[in-house]
Design an enzyme around this catalytic site. Sequence first.
Site, PDB file in Angstrom:
ATOM      1  N   ASP A  53       0.742  -1.070  -0.151  1.00  0.00           N
ATOM      2  CA  ASP A  53       0.134   0.212   0.150  1.00  0.00           C
ATOM      3  C   ASP A  53       1.122   1.241   0.077  1.00  0.00           C
ATOM      4  O   ASP A  53       2.100   1.159   0.318  1.00  0.00           O
ATOM      5  CB  ASP A  53      -1.026   0.078   1.240  1.00  0.00           C
ATOM      6  CG  ASP A  53      -1.992   0.814   1.141  1.00  0.00           C
ATOM      7  OD1 ASP A  53      -3.179   0.428   0.479  1.00  0.00           O
ATOM      8  OD2 ASP A  53      -2.103   1.860   1.357  1.00  0.00           O
ATOM      9  N   ASP A  75       3.980   3.099  -4.505  1.00  0.00           N
ATOM     10  CA  ASP A  75       3.206   3.783  -5.241  1.00  0.00           C
ATOM     11  C   ASP A  75       3.110   3.220  -6.846  1.00  0.00           C
ATOM     12  O   ASP A  75       4.327   3.090  -7.337  1.00  0.00           O
ATOM     13  CB  ASP A  75       3.789   5.351  -5.413  1.00  0.00           C
ATOM     14  CG  ASP A  75       3.144   6.206  -6.499  1.00  0.00           C
ATOM     15  OD1 ASP A  75       2.250   5.613  -7.088  1.00  0.00           O
ATOM     16  OD2 ASP A  75       3.432   7.328  -6.512  1.00  0.00           O
ATOM     17  N   TYR A 167     -13.336   8.332 -13.546  1.00  0.00           N
ATOM     18  CA  TYR A 167     -13.282   7.075 -12.711  1.00  0.00           C
ATOM     19  C   TYR A 167     -14.057   6.149 -13.300  1.00  0.00           C
ATOM     20  O   TYR A 167     -13.471   5.028 -13.593  1.00  0.00           O
ATOM     21  CB  TYR A 167     -14.053   7.502 -11.529  1.00  0.00           C
ATOM     22  CG  TYR A 167     -13.962   6.023 -10.539  1.00  0.00           C
ATOM     23  CD1 TYR A 167     -12.892   6.103  -9.519  1.00  0.00           C
ATOM     24  CD2 TYR A 167     -15.160   5.498 -10.462  1.00  0.00           C
ATOM     25  CE1 TYR A 167     -13.158   4.485  -8.716  1.00  0.00           C
ATOM     26  CE2 TYR A 167     -15.512   4.209  -9.545  1.00  0.00           C
ATOM     27  CZ  TYR A 167     -14.273   3.789  -8.935  1.00  0.00           C
ATOM     28  OH  TYR A 167     -14.431   2.974  -7.842  1.00  0.00           O
ATOM     29  N   LYS A 171     -12.134   2.771 -14.972  1.00  0.00           N
ATOM     30  CA  LYS A 171     -12.475   1.424 -14.403  1.00  0.00           C
ATOM     31  C   LYS A 171     -12.883   0.504 -15.622  1.00  0.00           C
ATOM     32  O   LYS A 171     -12.578  -0.451 -15.617  1.00  0.00           O
ATOM     33  CB  LYS A 171     -13.614   1.300 -13.540  1.00  0.00           C
ATOM     34  CG  LYS A 171     -13.032   1.912 -11.919  1.00  0.00           C
ATOM     35  CD  LYS A 171     -12.219   0.995 -11.399  1.00  0.00           C
ATOM     36  CE  LYS A 171     -11.966   1.542  -9.870  1.00  0.00           C
ATOM     37  NZ  LYS A 171     -11.048   0.309  -9.222  1.00  0.00           N
TER      38      LYS A 171
END
Length: 262
Positions: A53, A75, A167, A171
């Site tokens: 993470d 990252d 977004y 996706k």
Amino acid sequence: MTIESYPAQSPYRAAGLLEDKVAVITGVGAAETIGAVTAALFVQEGAQVLAADISGAQKETAVALGTAAAPFQVDITREDEVEAMFAQAVETFGRVDILVNMAGTPGGRRGEEVTVEEYESLTSVHLLGTLLTNKHAVRVMAPAGGAIVNFSSAASFNIDKLNSPAYSAAKSGINSLTKSFAAHYGARGIRVNAVAPGFTLSKKNQRVPAEYLKELTGKAALGRAGEPEEQAHVAAFLASDRASYVTGVVVPVDGGWTVKLA
């Protein structure tokens, strides 16, 4: 449900789906996120996990999971860090059998118009990050083969007024990358699938204002929100040998949200 209490409180009995597997899981976050619960389930099912993470919360997750897990800060928009993540997994556990890529940034609307900054923020993590993690997973998995599970969203199929258009587009791109990698690397024994969650009661989503919560949970045909472990169990199946002839698919885990075209 905390990570430590997950095995005891889960209504499901471990089946050893991932026995002797090594998994890299990105976006593990803190307790009660889909990522943290997925990492806990994978360990319960017999896997060793590199819990990755950007936030620093991966350390808490790894400690809670014990010796079967190790943390890594990454990252996923930086290729050198992604490459180092897989190198660390190989150094720690000897190989990589599975990638579960669910790192992302919140996709809510940020204004009436999409700015370049909003576009770059969302696509860099969701789309570029998926490309880089999949690329380097394939490198370390071949020629032994393996399984990749990407996380997209129910928003990749339909438009929701609460989500940023960038977004939804990012996706949808994850779905396309999933199918492309499945087609290109199937001959090497690498399966690539995606989970497309609907509204799920992660810790973050539990703080959604009541009026939005009612609207979001009412979209599903089942009339409720999902739980993080319901996403995690589908990911575990897709990553396991029980899904040995499943590749290139995107599985909506949304309680029937998309079937209603809501």
